[in-house]
Design a protein around this motif. Sequence first.
Motif, PDB file in Angstrom:
ATOM      1  N   LYS A   1      -6.207   8.230   4.201  1.00 37.64           N
ATOM      2  CA  LYS A   1      -5.413   8.312   2.967  1.00 37.64           C
ATOM      3  C   LYS A   1      -4.771   6.963   2.644  1.00 37.64           C
TER       4      LYS A   1
ATOM      5  N   ASP B   1       3.012  20.282   4.170  1.00 32.94           N
ATOM      6  CA  ASP B   1       2.581  21.267   3.191  1.00 32.94           C
ATOM      7  C   ASP B   1       2.435  22.645   3.805  1.00 32.94           C
TER       8      ASP B   1
ATOM      9  N   ARG C   1     -13.002   9.962  21.670  1.00 33.28           N
ATOM     10  CA  ARG C   1     -13.441  11.171  20.977  1.00 33.28           C
ATOM     11  C   ARG C   1     -14.483  10.825  19.917  1.00 33.28           C
TER      12      ARG C   1
ATOM     13  N   VAL D   1       1.032  15.679   2.856  1.00 34.48           N
ATOM     14  CA  VAL D   1       1.229  17.010   2.284  1.00 34.48           C
ATOM     15  C   VAL D   1      -0.091  17.727   2.036  1.00 34.48           C
TER      16      VAL D   1
ATOM     17  N   THR E   1       3.390  14.225   8.971  1.00 33.73           N
ATOM     18  CA  THR E   1       2.255  14.908   8.349  1.00 33.73           C
ATOM     19  C   THR E   1       2.491  16.427   8.314  1.00 33.73           C
ATOM     20  N   LYS E   2       1.614  17.096   7.586  1.00 36.53           N
ATOM     21  CA  LYS E   2       1.564  18.571   7.525  1.00 36.53           C
ATOM     22  C   LYS E   2       2.854  19.174   6.981  1.00 36.53           C
TER      23      LYS E   2
ATOM     24  N   ASN F   1      -2.785  13.196  19.781  1.00 32.31           N
ATOM     25  CA  ASN F   1      -3.971  13.767  19.142  1.00 32.31           C
ATOM     26  C   ASN F   1      -3.608  15.001  18.323  1.00 32.31           C
ATOM     27  N   GLY F   2      -4.187  15.070  17.137  1.00 31.88           N
ATOM     28  CA  GLY F   2      -3.962  16.230  16.291  1.00 31.88           C
ATOM     29  C   GLY F   2      -2.773  16.068  15.346  1.00 31.88           C
TER      30      GLY F   2
ATOM     31  N   THR G   1      -6.637  11.077   9.664  1.00 27.64           N
ATOM     32  CA  THR G   1      -6.506  11.495   8.273  1.00 27.64           C
ATOM     33  C   THR G   1      -5.537  10.572   7.525  1.00 27.64           C
TER      34      THR G   1
HETATM   35  P1  GDP Z   1      -5.603  12.807  14.971  1.00 22.83           P
HETATM   36  O1  GDP Z   1      -6.181  13.542  16.137  1.00 22.83           O
HETATM   37  O2  GDP Z   1      -4.194  12.374  15.226  1.00 22.83           O
HETATM   38  O3  GDP Z   1      -6.457  11.687  14.473  1.00 22.83           O
HETATM   39  O4  GDP Z   1      -5.480  13.880  13.809  1.00 22.83           O
HETATM   40  P2  GDP Z   1      -6.457  14.178  12.578  1.00 22.83           P
HETATM   41  O5  GDP Z   1      -6.296  13.143  11.523  1.00 22.83           O
HETATM   42  O6  GDP Z   1      -7.824  14.426  13.078  1.00 22.83           O
HETATM   43  O7  GDP Z   1      -5.804  15.508  12.023  1.00 22.83           O
HETATM   44  C1  GDP Z   1      -5.789  16.714  12.760  1.00 22.83           C
HETATM   45  C2  GDP Z   1      -5.902  17.883  11.776  1.00 22.83           C
HETATM   46  O8  GDP Z   1      -4.767  17.922  10.943  1.00 22.83           O
HETATM   47  C3  GDP Z   1      -7.105  17.759  10.849  1.00 22.83           C
HETATM   48  O9  GDP Z   1      -7.650  19.041  10.660  1.00 22.83           O
HETATM   49  C4  GDP Z   1      -6.494  17.243   9.554  1.00 22.83           C
HETATM   50  O10 GDP Z   1      -7.242  17.622   8.422  1.00 22.83           O
HETATM   51  C5  GDP Z   1      -5.141  17.910   9.572  1.00 22.83           C
HETATM   52  N1  GDP Z   1      -4.125  17.165   8.816  1.00 22.83           N
HETATM   53  C6  GDP Z   1      -3.772  15.863   8.909  1.00 22.83           C
HETATM   54  N2  GDP Z   1      -2.775  15.564   8.055  1.00 22.83           N
HETATM   55  C7  GDP Z   1      -2.463  16.710   7.396  1.00 22.83           C
HETATM   56  C8  GDP Z   1      -1.493  17.066   6.395  1.00 22.83           C
HETATM   57  O11 GDP Z   1      -0.672  16.275   5.906  1.00 22.83           O
HETATM   58  N3  GDP Z   1      -1.489  18.388   5.993  1.00 22.83           N
HETATM   59  C9  GDP Z   1      -2.358  19.303   6.502  1.00 22.83           C
HETATM   60  N4  GDP Z   1      -2.264  20.552   6.059  1.00 22.83           N
HETATM   61  N5  GDP Z   1      -3.261  19.001   7.450  1.00 22.83           N
HETATM   62  C10 GDP Z   1      -3.324  17.722   7.889  1.00 22.83           C
END
Ligand code: GDP
Length: 299
Positions: free
Chosen positions: A117, A254, A138, A278, A251-252, A107-108, A113
């Motif tokens: 995409k 960026d 959730r 990103v 992910t992330k 999670n997170g 997201t």
């Molecule tokens: P999940 O719990 O695995 O489904 O994660 P989410 O898709 O809800 O993402 C968790 C948080 O990370 C959210 O606030 C997203 O907007 C953020 N997030 C996801 N991918 C990226 C990314 O590539 N870059 C940034 N900066 N934030 C991201």
Amino acid sequence: LQKLRSGLSRSSRELGNNLSGIVSKRKLDDDTLQDLEDVLLQADLGMETTTRITDALSASRYGRELTEKDIRSVMAREVGRVLEPVAKPLELDLSHKPHVVLVVGVNGTGKTTTIGKLAAKLTRGGLKVTLAAGDTFRAAAIEQLHIWGERTGSEVISTKLGADAASLAYDAYARAKENGSDVVIIDTAGRLQNKAELMAELEKIVRVLRKHDNALPHTVLQTLDATTGQNAMNQVEIFRNVAGVNGLVMTKLDGSARGGILVAIAARHQLPVYFIGVGEDIDDLEPFEADDFANAIAG
Ligand code: GDP
């Protein structure tokens, strides 16, 4: 590419500080190599890649004066070589529609997201996509997926909170067949707090899908958060065993990312890396390019 560069700028800056300490007026000897090894390991690159870099430097420059630029260029080259075999495009087999993508990860880390995409990319390419809200634990995850469904014009299959994720996954597959979807993307829960339950749930999803077609799910994509460093390696080990992960998205990249761990994961697991995230916007999913990533890491 710009976002990747600035996302990795923190690790690159750290690396720069450490490297300048190493190279200041020193010849390349065993001590320097040891210091360099420490710095590369600290950047999460992993033993295998670290050794490649120090061996390559040692072979070409032992006993000579060393510049930061020498190290960075050898590093970019060797990291590029490690990443090149895992930088692959996601290929969809549309001969047996729908292609099933199961998305797993803690999670997170960006599952929902990334699904949004990816759905955007596919629908823009003219494919029809169905989304399955398989994180039935959730409410926010289910809501988020509905929003992505609207944004991408994809049908979303969901159920009430706490319902069986495996039946939901199967229902979504059946619905996607019925509505002529090319691809069905299934979200899942990633509660690492209760590993036994999580394993049982993911195994059941896979088992139920396989009962109908042994080739399912075609793609098991794991999301990894680039800001978590070494944790990402442990997560791959867990989910690979439980869910048969056969592709990764980081992910992330960026933010203030620590991308080195992806190199260690590539060296150890050789799993394809299909995309990098990103940013939080719909367009912020890019194909993974080995050389761009290697250059951004080496700074
Ligand atoms: P999940 O719990 O695995 O489904 O994660 P989410 O898709 O809800 O993402 C968790 C948080 O990370 C959210 O606030 C997203 O907007 C953020 N997030 C996801 N991918 C990226 C990314 O590539 N870059 C940034 N900066 N934030 C991201």
